[in-house]
Design a protein around this motif. Structure first.
Motif, PDB file in Angstrom:
ATOM      1  N   GLY A 114       0.838  -1.207   0.000  1.00 38.29           N
ATOM      2  CA  GLY A 114       0.000   0.000   0.000  1.00 38.29           C
ATOM      3  C   GLY A 114       0.866   1.248   0.000  1.00 38.29           C
ATOM      4  O   GLY A 114       0.628   2.195  -0.774  1.00 38.29           O
ATOM      5  N   ALA A 115       1.909   1.250   0.850  1.00 37.34           N
ATOM      6  CA  ALA A 115       2.818   2.405   0.916  1.00 37.34           C
ATOM      7  C   ALA A 115       3.558   2.564  -0.405  1.00 37.34           C
ATOM      8  O   ALA A 115       3.762   3.688  -0.894  1.00 37.34           O
ATOM      9  CB  ALA A 115       3.801   2.215   2.070  1.00 37.34           C
ATOM     10  N   VAL A 116       3.944   1.449  -1.010  1.00 38.69           N
ATOM     11  CA  VAL A 116       4.646   1.513  -2.301  1.00 38.69           C
ATOM     12  C   VAL A 116       3.733   2.143  -3.359  1.00 38.69           C
ATOM     13  O   VAL A 116       4.130   3.051  -4.098  1.00 38.69           O
ATOM     14  CB  VAL A 116       5.089   0.102  -2.751  1.00 38.69           C
ATOM     15  CG1 VAL A 116       5.660   0.131  -4.165  1.00 38.69           C
ATOM     16  CG2 VAL A 116       6.106  -0.476  -1.769  1.00 38.69           C
ATOM     17  N   ALA A 117       2.484   1.674  -3.408  1.00 39.14           N
ATOM     18  CA  ALA A 117       1.552   2.182  -4.428  1.00 39.14           C
ATOM     19  C   ALA A 117       1.339   3.685  -4.265  1.00 39.14           C
ATOM     20  O   ALA A 117       1.303   4.431  -5.266  1.00 39.14           O
ATOM     21  CB  ALA A 117       0.227   1.434  -4.341  1.00 39.14           C
ATOM     22  N   GLU A 122       2.563   9.139  -6.826  1.00 36.86           N
ATOM     23  CA  GLU A 122       3.043  10.537  -6.882  1.00 36.86           C
ATOM     24  C   GLU A 122       3.969  10.761  -8.070  1.00 36.86           C
ATOM     25  O   GLU A 122       4.182  11.878  -8.510  1.00 36.86           O
ATOM     26  CB  GLU A 122       3.807  10.879  -5.586  1.00 36.86           C
ATOM     27  CG  GLU A 122       2.910  10.972  -4.375  1.00 36.86           C
ATOM     28  CD  GLU A 122       3.716  10.912  -3.069  1.00 36.86           C
ATOM     29  OE1 GLU A 122       4.956  11.070  -3.108  1.00 36.86           O
ATOM     30  OE2 GLU A 122       3.085  10.672  -2.023  1.00 36.86           O
ATOM     31  N   HIS A 123       4.544   9.674  -8.580  1.00 32.32           N
ATOM     32  CA  HIS A 123       5.466   9.766  -9.714  1.00 32.32           C
ATOM     33  C   HIS A 123       4.822   9.272 -11.017  1.00 32.32           C
ATOM     34  O   HIS A 123       5.509   9.114 -12.022  1.00 32.32           O
ATOM     35  CB  HIS A 123       6.722   8.933  -9.444  1.00 32.32           C
ATOM     36  CG  HIS A 123       7.506   9.405  -8.253  1.00 32.32           C
ATOM     37  ND1 HIS A 123       8.602  10.235  -8.375  1.00 32.32           N
ATOM     38  CD2 HIS A 123       7.341   9.179  -6.935  1.00 32.32           C
ATOM     39  CE1 HIS A 123       9.082  10.492  -7.159  1.00 32.32           C
ATOM     40  NE2 HIS A 123       8.338   9.869  -6.270  1.00 32.32           N
ATOM     41  N   GLY A 124       3.507   8.980 -10.971  1.00 30.96           N
ATOM     42  CA  GLY A 124       2.826   8.468 -12.166  1.00 30.96           C
ATOM     43  C   GLY A 124       3.301   7.071 -12.540  1.00 30.96           C
ATOM     44  O   GLY A 124       3.335   6.715 -13.721  1.00 30.96           O
ATOM     45  N   LEU A 125       3.646   6.266 -11.526  1.00 30.19           N
ATOM     46  CA  LEU A 125       4.200   4.933 -11.782  1.00 30.19           C
ATOM     47  C   LEU A 125       3.395   3.858 -11.045  1.00 30.19           C
ATOM     48  O   LEU A 125       2.639   4.165 -10.117  1.00 30.19           O
ATOM     49  CB  LEU A 125       5.646   4.853 -11.282  1.00 30.19           C
ATOM     50  CG  LEU A 125       6.685   5.730 -11.978  1.00 30.19           C
ATOM     51  CD1 LEU A 125       8.014   5.654 -11.229  1.00 30.19           C
ATOM     52  CD2 LEU A 125       6.863   5.304 -13.432  1.00 30.19           C
TER      53      LEU A 125
END
Ligand SMILES: Cc1cc2nc3c(=O)[nH]c(=O)nc-3n(C[C@H](O)[C@H](O)[C@H](O)COP(=O)(O)OP(=O)(O)OC[C@H]3O[C@@H](n4cnc5c(N)ncnc54)[C@H](O)[C@@H]3O)c2cc1C
Length: 455
Positions: A114-117, A122-125
């Motif tokens: 969840g934290a990764v997503a 925020e970087h469009g990734l």
């Protein structure tokens, strides 16, 4: 295996092993109850060490070696085998840094998806992970990782391009395609057998959002599953679907049958076109449809409640080359005969199948569906005769599959690893194991034994 000496109780310092070791927590310490908890239960390790740095991890492994304790690595804590008694639980959840450079993403070995997503959004990734925010990057990736973009980007493990690993001997190794190709191969599906991964390096993908749809299913399950199979046979790779039929006693999802679909990007019309035959099928109702940020699609599952422990699970999972009518019949019959049962299917194919079979240890790259069915073993409701019947019903389904996905199994019995990896894969994994963990201290998992051989 010996228990740690009593003089280490509550240590949080350096004096035990001549270097940083993290926080050692033992039975009776104030934090013991919280330290031994994992997602679905309460463990009974000899001790828990919370490691917050790579040096802590090295110290913890020295400690385990000195005390002759097997090591259970805990990242997100979602595996079902966190309760195997004894040994040292090495909790690395504090190693959760996430950094982004272009499309290269470095993620601490204890981070949660969840934290990764959220960070990647925020970087469009995005990286294809799983369906749940609180699941750990470590266990999911090392076991494979079947997520919402599996048909477009492959398994989570397929997006892994490197790692930092602390070995059983306490060395810190940078793993890349060029430095240690065999070890990288093993980390892409061979589980936590080879060392403690303190950092995962992924290649992420551009992602500006997803179309998320949920359909309620009140129609005939056999017919709907047939329609879903046909939809996915011709679907664009952007689309991945999950079918779930959940009984009322399962707290992980609303009761009833649903299909959830995720379509990469923001093109609602393209998603509607791809899903139209399902949406029009008798008994299918659209409950949700629209563009969302990917992190918002990930589920939050309830914490373990000691007052309501989850019952055992009878059944299993398998990777299916084909979702033919016969398998559909068997899955539906399994559910009809066991009202307290879950049936779960996720579509594969696409990029998942582009990866050569020997490029990773993950089984069955020719599978087009992942299927899981399990009946809850509720005392008073399930007797020995029912257990035998359910076991036989599941065995008949698994016999039509092409391999077992370890991350969705509930046991670390050696027979499970034998069903996950064909002999040639197991022999190759064992060779890597002999090189990196010959004493097999990382054995509290689907264990690859150093002496395993193809013969
Ligand atoms: C609610 C829920 C939803 C799920 N959804 C999905 C899904 O959509 N797709 C899917 O593929 N799977 C899914 N899973 C299964 C999930 O992939 C496994 O449970 C996985 O083991 C969880 O990883 P973890 O790090 O949270 O667990 P942990 O119990 O912490 O780790 C599991 C094992 O991985 C190894 N390990 C973990 N971290 C490291 C590390 N840094 N270095 C070395 N070894 C490590 C250890 O051997 C450990 O025993 C789900 C599970 C649950 C409970």
């Amino acid at each position: 295996m010996s228990a740690p000496p009593s003089n280490v109780t509550g240590m949080s310092n350096d004096d035990m092993t001549g270097g940083a070791v993290g926080t050692v927590i033992r039975p009776g310490d104030p934090e013991w109850e919280s330290a031994r908890r994992f997602h679905s239960g309460i463990g009974e390790p000899a001790a828990v060490i919370r490691a917050a740095t790579v040096d802590d991890v090295r110290g913890a492994l020295r400690y385990a070696s000195a005390e002759r304790l097997e090591v259970m690595i805990r990242g997100g804590g979602h595996s079902a085998w966190g309760g195997v008694p004894g040994g040292l639980t090495l909790d690395i959840s504090a190693l959760d840094d996430i950094s982004v450079e272009g499309t290269r993403v470095r993620i601490g070995g204890g981070a949660l998806w969840g934290a990764v997503a959220h960070t990647l959004a925020e970087h469009g990734l995005g990286i294809s992970s799983g369906d749940t925010a609180s699941v750990g990057v470590g266990g999911l990736t090392l076991g494979g990782g079947i997520g919402w973009m599996v048909r477009a980007w492959g398994l989570a493990a397929d997006q892994l391009v490197g790692a930092q690993l602390v070995t059983a001997r306490g060395e810190v190794v940078e793993v890349t395609e060029t430095s240690h190709p065999d070890l990288l191969w093993a980390l892409r599906g061979g589980g936590g057998n080879f060392g403690v991964v303190t950092r995962f390096d992924f290649e992420a993908h551009r992602l500006d959002g997803v179309v998320h749809a949920v359909y309620g299913l009140e129609g005939e399950a056999r017919h709907i599953l047939g329609v879903l199979r046909d939809v996915m046979a011709g679907a664009p790779r952007e689309l991945t679907v999950t079918y779930m039929d959940v009984p009322p006693m399962d707290p992980s999802a609303p009761a009833g049958a649903t299909v959830t679909a995720v379509f990469i990007g923001t093109d609602e019309e393209a998603a509607r076109r791809a899903l139209a035959p399902l949406a029009k099928a008798p008994g299918v109702t659209e409950r949700e449809f629209g563009v969302q940020d990917y992190p918002d699609v990930l589920l939050e599952t309830p914490e373990f409640d000691p007052e309501r422990p989850m019952p055992g699970f009878l059944g299993g999972n398998t990777l299916l080359r084909e979702l033919d009518d016969d398998v559909i019949d068997k899955l539906v019959a399994f559910h009809e005969q066991n009202p307290a049962s879950v049936v779960f299917l996720r579509s594969l194919g696409g990029a998942y199948g582009d990866v050569a079979q020997d490029a990773t240890p993950f089984p069955a790259r020719d599978a087009t569906w992942f299927a899981m069915a399990g009946a809850f073993d509720i005392p008073g409701m399930i007797d020995d005769e029912a257990r035998t019947r359910i076991g036989a019903a599941w065995d008949a389904i698994e016999a039509q599959g092409a391999g077992v996905y370890g991350n969705f199994t509930v046991s670390t019995d050696p027979s499970v690893a034998g069903r996950m990896y064909p002999p040639a894969t197991m022999a190759r994994l064992a060779a890597v194991k002999r090189a990196w963990d010959p004493g097999n201290i990382f054995c509290r998992n689907h264990n690859v034994r150093p002496e395993a051989d193809a013969a």
